[in-house]
Motif scaffolding. Structure first.
Motif, PDB file in Angstrom:
ATOM      1  N   ILE A 168       0.837  -1.205   0.000  1.00 36.86           N
ATOM      2  CA  ILE A 168       0.000   0.000   0.000  1.00 36.86           C
ATOM      3  C   ILE A 168       0.869   1.251   0.000  1.00 36.86           C
ATOM      4  N   PRO A 250     -13.873   0.595   0.123  1.00 40.02           N
ATOM      5  CA  PRO A 250     -12.435   0.463   0.285  1.00 40.02           C
ATOM      6  C   PRO A 250     -12.005   0.956   1.647  1.00 40.02           C
ATOM      7  N   LEU A 252      -9.425   2.782   2.346  1.00 37.00           N
ATOM      8  CA  LEU A 252      -8.584   3.963   2.281  1.00 37.00           C
ATOM      9  C   LEU A 252      -9.443   5.195   2.441  1.00 37.00           C
ATOM     10  N   VAL A 291      -5.346   4.504   6.048  1.00 33.00           N
ATOM     11  CA  VAL A 291      -5.753   3.176   5.613  1.00 33.00           C
ATOM     12  C   VAL A 291      -6.158   2.355   6.833  1.00 33.00           C
ATOM     13  N   ASP A 368      -9.931  -6.180   3.125  1.00 34.18           N
ATOM     14  CA  ASP A 368      -9.754  -4.723   3.141  1.00 34.18           C
ATOM     15  C   ASP A 368      -8.543  -4.315   2.320  1.00 34.18           C
ATOM     16  N   THR A 372      -8.482  -1.920  -0.950  1.00 32.91           N
ATOM     17  CA  THR A 372      -7.632  -0.731  -0.960  1.00 32.91           C
ATOM     18  C   THR A 372      -6.760  -0.696  -2.208  1.00 32.91           C
TER      19      THR A 372
END
Length: 385
Positions: A168, A250, A252, A291, A368, A372
């Motif tokens: 990420i 999402p 984020l 996040v 998750d 993301t």
């Protein structure tokens, strides 16, 4: 000559973890922290010497367990607790004096595993010699296996979570490099830095989620906000665990830090600072992108979030039965009450239940993570078109 050591309250702040096992918080820290301050002030003891001391006392505990008689079991239980206090003191001393080392961490881990193995063989072997019941031999194997399983599983879960966070961060760095994207922080880091934050009552301090868009001038930013909600944004605040946010949202979000806690690489959130309108010629800076890789777990189990908040306010981590509590049940409670079989079985079952819960939580966290990662691609599609 005594060294200049801070007062006890400051020593507690430096040496005690913000989140720890309930056994450590309630039964070890009240004794270990004052002892560490005294040792640091009046002696030249090193963390590695305390590690050796914990290991040797643990071997003494095993010798008592091997005798089989209840009085020896009680003495062995006391020595095991003393060994664990020393085991906690080495890390505290390292943090207080700045004398920690990589080798010391390795030594501490290896001695812990050896101590558990030796004590399990001694305890169950002593009971087998006293009763000729082969069940104790199987329990010795079970204790050693569960201890190894716990630490192997925790290491693998750490590696997976670290890998997800690394991916990420790489995506965010690439986006920021290409389009001057916002900074990035992880929700669990904010909660770790601010363990007293309450996800229920503090949600008013969290700004509504926005699309994480490139930095533009104010008019362009307004045009970006008018685009369809297919960019990186969930339907509602990820912290609002009681809301019925869809599972496909999402993880984020763009939000301020909890309770004014600072986020690495950004200024501390003040609420009003982020709401001030930007000049027309200046870039409209986005808030830090946060996040939350535990969004789906919190949405499914809002009651657990409330329990977690209560525990964290008392410095107790939510993982109530970990390797520490398992060891204390087997090597302290069981021998002390002369109920080795019952406490070993109960401790093992509880450990497995919590380990399965952690694995399930990891499964939800990977979902998750997938959402993301996909949200970066969704957000990049309008920019590339």
């Amino acid at each position: 000559m005594p060294r200049d050591i801070p007062p006890l309250a400051e020593v507690r702040r430096i040496t005690e973890k913000k989140r720890d096992a309930w056994w450590t918080v309630m039964l070890v820290d009240p004794v270990a922290t004052p002892l560490v301050r005294w040792i640091a002030k009046y002696t030249r003891a090193t963390p590695n010497q305390l590690t050796w001391g914990a290991f040797l006392v643990g071997l003494g505990s095993a010798a008592c367990f091997a005798q089989g008689d209840w009085r020896w079991l009680l003495l062995g239980a006391v020595l095991y607790h003393v060994s664990f206090i020393f085991d906690c003191m080495d890390g505290k001393l390292a943090r207080l004096t700045g004398t920690g080392s990589v080798f010391g961490a390795w030594l501490d881990f290896v001695f812990d595993r050896i101590r558990v193995l030796v004590c399990s063989v001694a305890l169950m072997g002593g009971q087998y010699a006293r009763t000729d019941d082969v069940l104790y031999l199987w329990l010795a194997l079970a204790v050693a296996s569960l201890d190894a399983l716990r630490y192997i599983d925790s290491l693998e879960i750490f590696k997976i979570r670290h890998g997800m966070r690394k991916q990420i961060k790489a995506r965010m760095r690439a986006a920021r490099k290409a389009e001057n994207q916002a900074e990035l922080a992880f929700m669990e880091d904010l909660l770790r830095e601010n363990p007293e934050a309450d996800l229920e009552t503090d949600r008013d301090t969290v700004a509504p989620l926005e699309p994480v868009a490139p930095l533009e001038t104010a008019p362009a930013a307004s045009a970006m906000e008018a685009t369809p909600a297919t960019s990186v944004t969930p339907a509602a605040s990820s912290l609002e665990t009681t809301s019925a946010a869809p599972a496909t949202a999402p993880a984020l979000s763009a939000t301020s830090a909890l309770d004014g806690a600072s986020v690495p690489g950004t200024a501390a959130a003040t609420g009003a600072a982020t709401d001030a309108p930007a000049p027309a010629s200046a870039p409209a800076r986005r808030r830090t992108a946060v996040v939350d890789l535990h969004q789906e777990f919190r949405r499914r189990f809002p009651w657990w979030v409330r329990c977690r908040n209560f525990l964290l306010r008392h410095r107790i981590r939510a993982h109530l039965i970990s390797g520490i509590e398992f060891q204390m049940g087997v090597f302290i409670i069981g021998p002390a009450v002369d109920a080795v079989v019952a406490t070993t079985v109960v401790s093992g079952v509880l450990l497995l239940i919590f380990e399965l819960a952690i694995i399930y939580k990891l499964l939800l966290s990977t979902r998750d993570f997938t959402r993301t990662i996909n949200s970066f691609e969704t957000a990049a599609a309008p920019v590339n078109s």
